[in-house]
Design a protein around this motif. Structure first.
Motif, PDB file in Angstrom:
ATOM      1  N   HIS A  33       0.829  -1.205   0.000  1.00 45.99           N
ATOM      2  CA  HIS A  33       0.000   0.000   0.000  1.00 45.99           C
ATOM      3  C   HIS A  33       0.869   1.262   0.000  1.00 45.99           C
ATOM      4  O   HIS A  33       0.465   2.308   0.508  1.00 45.99           O
ATOM      5  CB  HIS A  33      -0.916   0.013   1.231  1.00 45.99           C
ATOM      6  CG  HIS A  33      -1.927  -1.098   1.215  1.00 45.99           C
ATOM      7  ND1 HIS A  33      -2.591  -1.515   2.355  1.00 45.99           N
ATOM      8  CD2 HIS A  33      -2.389  -1.884   0.200  1.00 45.99           C
ATOM      9  CE1 HIS A  33      -3.411  -2.505   2.044  1.00 45.99           C
ATOM     10  NE2 HIS A  33      -3.302  -2.740   0.747  1.00 45.99           N
ATOM     11  N   HIS A  34       2.037   1.141  -0.627  1.00 51.82           N
ATOM     12  CA  HIS A  34       2.995   2.259  -0.619  1.00 51.82           C
ATOM     13  C   HIS A  34       2.387   3.528  -1.193  1.00 51.82           C
ATOM     14  O   HIS A  34       2.586   4.633  -0.658  1.00 51.82           O
ATOM     15  CB  HIS A  34       4.254   1.886  -1.401  1.00 51.82           C
ATOM     16  CG  HIS A  34       5.202   3.034  -1.589  1.00 51.82           C
ATOM     17  ND1 HIS A  34       5.998   3.523  -0.578  1.00 51.82           N
ATOM     18  CD2 HIS A  34       5.451   3.822  -2.682  1.00 51.82           C
ATOM     19  CE1 HIS A  34       6.710   4.546  -1.024  1.00 51.82           C
ATOM     20  NE2 HIS A  34       6.396   4.751  -2.290  1.00 51.82           N
ATOM     21  N   SER A  35       1.632   3.418  -2.276  1.00 50.21           N
ATOM     22  CA  SER A  35       1.074   4.605  -2.923  1.00 50.21           C
ATOM     23  C   SER A  35       0.093   5.319  -2.009  1.00 50.21           C
ATOM     24  O   SER A  35       0.044   6.562  -1.983  1.00 50.21           O
ATOM     25  CB  SER A  35       0.394   4.226  -4.243  1.00 50.21           C
ATOM     26  OG  SER A  35      -0.694   3.339  -4.010  1.00 50.21           O
ATOM     27  N   VAL A  36      -0.667   4.559  -1.232  1.00 50.94           N
ATOM     28  CA  VAL A  36      -1.635   5.154  -0.305  1.00 50.94           C
ATOM     29  C   VAL A  36      -0.906   5.885   0.815  1.00 50.94           C
ATOM     30  O   VAL A  36      -1.203   7.051   1.120  1.00 50.94           O
ATOM     31  CB  VAL A  36      -2.571   4.074   0.277  1.00 50.94           C
ATOM     32  CG1 VAL A  36      -3.490   4.669   1.337  1.00 50.94           C
ATOM     33  CG2 VAL A  36      -3.399   3.426  -0.825  1.00 50.94           C
ATOM     34  N   TYR A  37       0.061   5.209   1.434  1.00 49.66           N
ATOM     35  CA  TYR A  37       0.816   5.831   2.523  1.00 49.66           C
ATOM     36  C   TYR A  37       1.608   7.043   2.032  1.00 49.66           C
ATOM     37  O   TYR A  37       1.661   8.081   2.707  1.00 49.66           O
ATOM     38  CB  TYR A  37       1.756   4.819   3.176  1.00 49.66           C
ATOM     39  CG  TYR A  37       1.057   3.891   4.141  1.00 49.66           C
ATOM     40  CD1 TYR A  37       0.641   4.352   5.384  1.00 49.66           C
ATOM     41  CD2 TYR A  37       0.792   2.573   3.809  1.00 49.66           C
ATOM     42  CE1 TYR A  37      -0.005   3.515   6.273  1.00 49.66           C
ATOM     43  CE2 TYR A  37       0.142   1.722   4.694  1.00 49.66           C
ATOM     44  CZ  TYR A  37      -0.256   2.197   5.925  1.00 49.66           C
ATOM     45  OH  TYR A  37      -0.920   1.372   6.812  1.00 49.66           O
ATOM     46  N   GLU A  39       0.949   9.039  -0.420  1.00 49.79           N
ATOM     47  CA  GLU A  39       0.035  10.153  -0.672  1.00 49.79           C
ATOM     48  C   GLU A  39      -0.384  10.839   0.627  1.00 49.79           C
ATOM     49  O   GLU A  39      -0.335  12.068   0.743  1.00 49.79           O
ATOM     50  CB  GLU A  39      -1.204   9.644  -1.415  1.00 49.79           C
ATOM     51  CG  GLU A  39      -2.265  10.698  -1.688  1.00 49.79           C
ATOM     52  CD  GLU A  39      -3.478  10.127  -2.397  1.00 49.79           C
ATOM     53  OE1 GLU A  39      -4.462  10.861  -2.539  1.00 49.79           O
ATOM     54  OE2 GLU A  39      -3.430   8.947  -2.799  1.00 49.79           O
ATOM     55  N   LEU A  40      -0.790  10.051   1.605  1.00 50.11           N
ATOM     56  CA  LEU A  40      -1.273  10.618   2.867  1.00 50.11           C
ATOM     57  C   LEU A  40      -0.151  11.297   3.649  1.00 50.11           C
ATOM     58  O   LEU A  40      -0.371  12.337   4.286  1.00 50.11           O
ATOM     59  CB  LEU A  40      -1.920   9.519   3.710  1.00 50.11           C
ATOM     60  CG  LEU A  40      -3.188   8.889   3.121  1.00 50.11           C
ATOM     61  CD1 LEU A  40      -3.653   7.719   3.993  1.00 50.11           C
ATOM     62  CD2 LEU A  40      -4.299   9.925   2.976  1.00 50.11           C
ATOM     63  N   LEU A  41       1.047  10.737   3.590  1.00 46.59           N
ATOM     64  CA  LEU A  41       2.185  11.349   4.276  1.00 46.59           C
ATOM     65  C   LEU A  41       2.601  12.653   3.603  1.00 46.59           C
ATOM     66  O   LEU A  41       2.918  13.647   4.271  1.00 46.59           O
ATOM     67  CB  LEU A  41       3.356  10.371   4.317  1.00 46.59           C
ATOM     68  CG  LEU A  41       3.232   9.219   5.319  1.00 46.59           C
ATOM     69  CD1 LEU A  41       4.249   8.123   5.019  1.00 46.59           C
ATOM     70  CD2 LEU A  41       3.416   9.730   6.751  1.00 46.59           C
ATOM     71  N   SER A  42       2.595  12.662   2.279  1.00 42.87           N
ATOM     72  CA  SER A  42       3.014  13.872   1.556  1.00 42.87           C
ATOM     73  C   SER A  42       2.050  15.023   1.790  1.00 42.87           C
ATOM     74  O   SER A  42       2.451  16.194   1.763  1.00 42.87           O
ATOM     75  CB  SER A  42       3.123  13.580   0.053  1.00 42.87           C
ATOM     76  OG  SER A  42       1.841  13.298  -0.504  1.00 42.87           O
ATOM     77  N   ASN A 284      -8.390  -3.162  10.515  1.00 42.34           N
ATOM     78  CA  ASN A 284      -7.458  -2.043  10.637  1.00 42.34           C
ATOM     79  C   ASN A 284      -7.465  -1.289   9.307  1.00 42.34           C
ATOM     80  O   ASN A 284      -8.188  -1.654   8.370  1.00 42.34           O
ATOM     81  CB  ASN A 284      -6.040  -2.503  11.018  1.00 42.34           C
ATOM     82  CG  ASN A 284      -5.442  -3.478  10.027  1.00 42.34           C
ATOM     83  OD1 ASN A 284      -5.850  -3.563   8.870  1.00 42.34           O
ATOM     84  ND2 ASN A 284      -4.446  -4.231  10.477  1.00 42.34           N
ATOM     85  N   PHE A 285      -6.691  -0.220   9.231  1.00 44.54           N
ATOM     86  CA  PHE A 285      -6.699   0.626   8.051  1.00 44.54           C
ATOM     87  C   PHE A 285      -6.350  -0.157   6.799  1.00 44.54           C
ATOM     88  O   PHE A 285      -7.010  -0.040   5.760  1.00 44.54           O
ATOM     89  CB  PHE A 285      -5.713   1.781   8.257  1.00 44.54           C
ATOM     90  CG  PHE A 285      -5.541   2.666   7.061  1.00 44.54           C
ATOM     91  CD1 PHE A 285      -6.530   3.560   6.695  1.00 44.54           C
ATOM     92  CD2 PHE A 285      -4.376   2.616   6.311  1.00 44.54           C
ATOM     93  CE1 PHE A 285      -6.371   4.379   5.581  1.00 44.54           C
ATOM     94  CE2 PHE A 285      -4.208   3.431   5.207  1.00 44.54           C
ATOM     95  CZ  PHE A 285      -5.203   4.320   4.840  1.00 44.54           C
ATOM     96  N   ASP A 286      -5.315  -0.979   6.879  1.00 45.76           N
ATOM     97  CA  ASP A 286      -4.891  -1.734   5.696  1.00 45.76           C
ATOM     98  C   ASP A 286      -5.928  -2.765   5.279  1.00 45.76           C
ATOM     99  O   ASP A 286      -6.088  -3.044   4.090  1.00 45.76           O
ATOM    100  CB  ASP A 286      -3.539  -2.406   5.958  1.00 45.76           C
ATOM    101  CG  ASP A 286      -2.409  -1.393   5.973  1.00 45.76           C
ATOM    102  OD1 ASP A 286      -2.135  -0.807   4.923  1.00 45.76           O
ATOM    103  OD2 ASP A 286      -1.817  -1.177   7.047  1.00 45.76           O
ATOM    104  N   GLY A 287      -6.640  -3.324   6.249  1.00 50.57           N
ATOM    105  CA  GLY A 287      -7.724  -4.238   5.905  1.00 50.57           C
ATOM    106  C   GLY A 287      -8.816  -3.529   5.121  1.00 50.57           C
ATOM    107  O   GLY A 287      -9.379  -4.085   4.162  1.00 50.57           O
ATOM    108  N   CYS A 288      -9.111  -2.290   5.509  1.00 53.16           N
ATOM    109  CA  CYS A 288     -10.118  -1.502   4.792  1.00 53.16           C
ATOM    110  C   CYS A 288      -9.642  -1.157   3.383  1.00 53.16           C
ATOM    111  O   CYS A 288     -10.420  -1.190   2.427  1.00 53.16           O
ATOM    112  CB  CYS A 288     -10.444  -0.230   5.570  1.00 53.16           C
ATOM    113  SG  CYS A 288     -11.274  -0.537   7.139  1.00 53.16           S
ATOM    114  N   VAL A 289      -8.358  -0.831   3.246  1.00 53.60           N
ATOM    115  CA  VAL A 289      -7.804  -0.544   1.922  1.00 53.60           C
ATOM    116  C   VAL A 289      -7.865  -1.790   1.044  1.00 53.60           C
ATOM    117  O   VAL A 289      -8.236  -1.725  -0.142  1.00 53.60           O
ATOM    118  CB  VAL A 289      -6.361  -0.020   2.037  1.00 53.60           C
ATOM    119  CG1 VAL A 289      -5.707   0.093   0.659  1.00 53.60           C
ATOM    120  CG2 VAL A 289      -6.333   1.331   2.738  1.00 53.60           C
TER     121      VAL A 289
END
Length: 306
Positions: A33-37, A39-42, A284-289
């Motif tokens: 889920h690198h692209s999701v993290y 994006e949210l971190l940036s 958890n968050f990753d489960g939802c993703v």
């Protein structure tokens, strides 16, 4: 957003996360889920949660993140990226009826609307309570799988304090092992680096699963009094809050998910009716993703061939 819930106190401009507290990314999910993290971190919607968490069992290589604007900010971000989707809140869906090539969705207010496709992400027991054609569309195997899903239940309190209050402890979050009632505490404003001049701190209390189950059908006011009495023992000398909000999570974390965690369940292909959410992955968050990605792939394939 479900349990990605941030409660706001209008008078004091304070907020508190009464559902999900922080996000833990395992090394595997940090990669997949690198692209999701990224994006949210940036965007600053996620930041490393580097302050003290007492009693936390450390997982090798996992990283904790907090949400400076509250966990609901993640939900708002994804909705803002939805290319013009119209959002309507406070609509209690009660029934779905198959009308040829579309679904008629009715709400408790008596209004209805037709859709080409429907995705249900409410807790599974609420899916099974829907009136209309959902029950007939489910196969016996699907019914059995959904009926096996189990959730924990909890209560959460949000306590809001006056600006002159300063907490006398150093932690941002704390897990308790010696209380039958309280399982977790968070100095919520400190956790999110939201303390500031003229703004009092906020504190979050989460109960144990056993306490939530035992008191699930009691009035929230009665349960709140019990939790506050226990909090006095856990944090003696804690100042009186200016406001308290009690949240009952009848459906908290998933204890038993749909077998094999498929990410989604297609109830009907034409017109598409799909279920998703953490009951089809994990809580958890990753489960939802994971579930969201599974639902999107299924829905896109279905709409392309329709």
């Amino acid at each position: 957003g479900g349990r990605m819930s941030t409660s706001r106190h209008v008078d004091t401009c304070q907020s508190a996360d009464l559902g999900a507290q922080y996000i833990t990314a395992t090394p595997a999910y940090a990669r997949s889920h690198h692209s999701v993290y990224s994006e949210l971190l940036s965007l600053g919607l996620l930041q490393p949660f580097d302050s003290i968490i007492e009693g936390l069992k450390v997982s090798d290589g996992s990283r904790n993140y907090m949400t400076p604007l509250g966990t609901s900010s993640l939900v708002k971000h994804f909705l803002s990226e939805s290319a013009g989707a119209d959002l309507f809140c406070e609509r209690h869906v009660t029934s779905l009826f198959c009308r040829g090539a579309s679904w008629e969705v009715r709400t408790s207010r008596g209004d209805s609307e037709q859709f080409d496709a429907v995705v249900l992400t409410m807790p599974v027991p609420q899916v099974l309570q829907l009136q209309g054609d959902v029950d007939n569309a489910l196969s016996e195997q699907q019914k059995q799988q959904l009926e096996q899903v189990r959730y924990s239940s909890r209560f959460a309190l949000g306590l809001f304090f006056s600006p002159e209050v300063v907490f006398g402890f150093s932690w941002s979050a704390r897990y308790l092992a010696d209380s039958d009632i309280i399982r977790y505490l968070a100095a919520d404003s400190r956790k999110r680096n939201a303390d500031g001049p003229g703004r009092g701190p906020s504190l979050v209390v989460h109960t144990s699963v056993s306490f939530g189950l035992e008191n699930l059908e009691k009035d929230k006011e009665d349960v709140q009094a019990i939790i506050l009495e226990e909090l006095k023992k856990v944090l003696p000398g804690l100042p009186q809050p200016v406001s308290v909000k009690c949240q009952k999570w009848r459906y908290s974390q998933v204890l038993t998910s749909v077998p094999d965690c498929p990410g989604h369940m297609t109830i009907l292909d034409r017109p598409p009716l799909v279920c998703g959410g953490d009951a089809f992955s994990h809580s958890n968050f990753d489960g939802c993703v994971e579930s969201a990605q599974s639902v999107v792939a299924t829905l896109k394939a279905s709409l392309k061939t329709s």
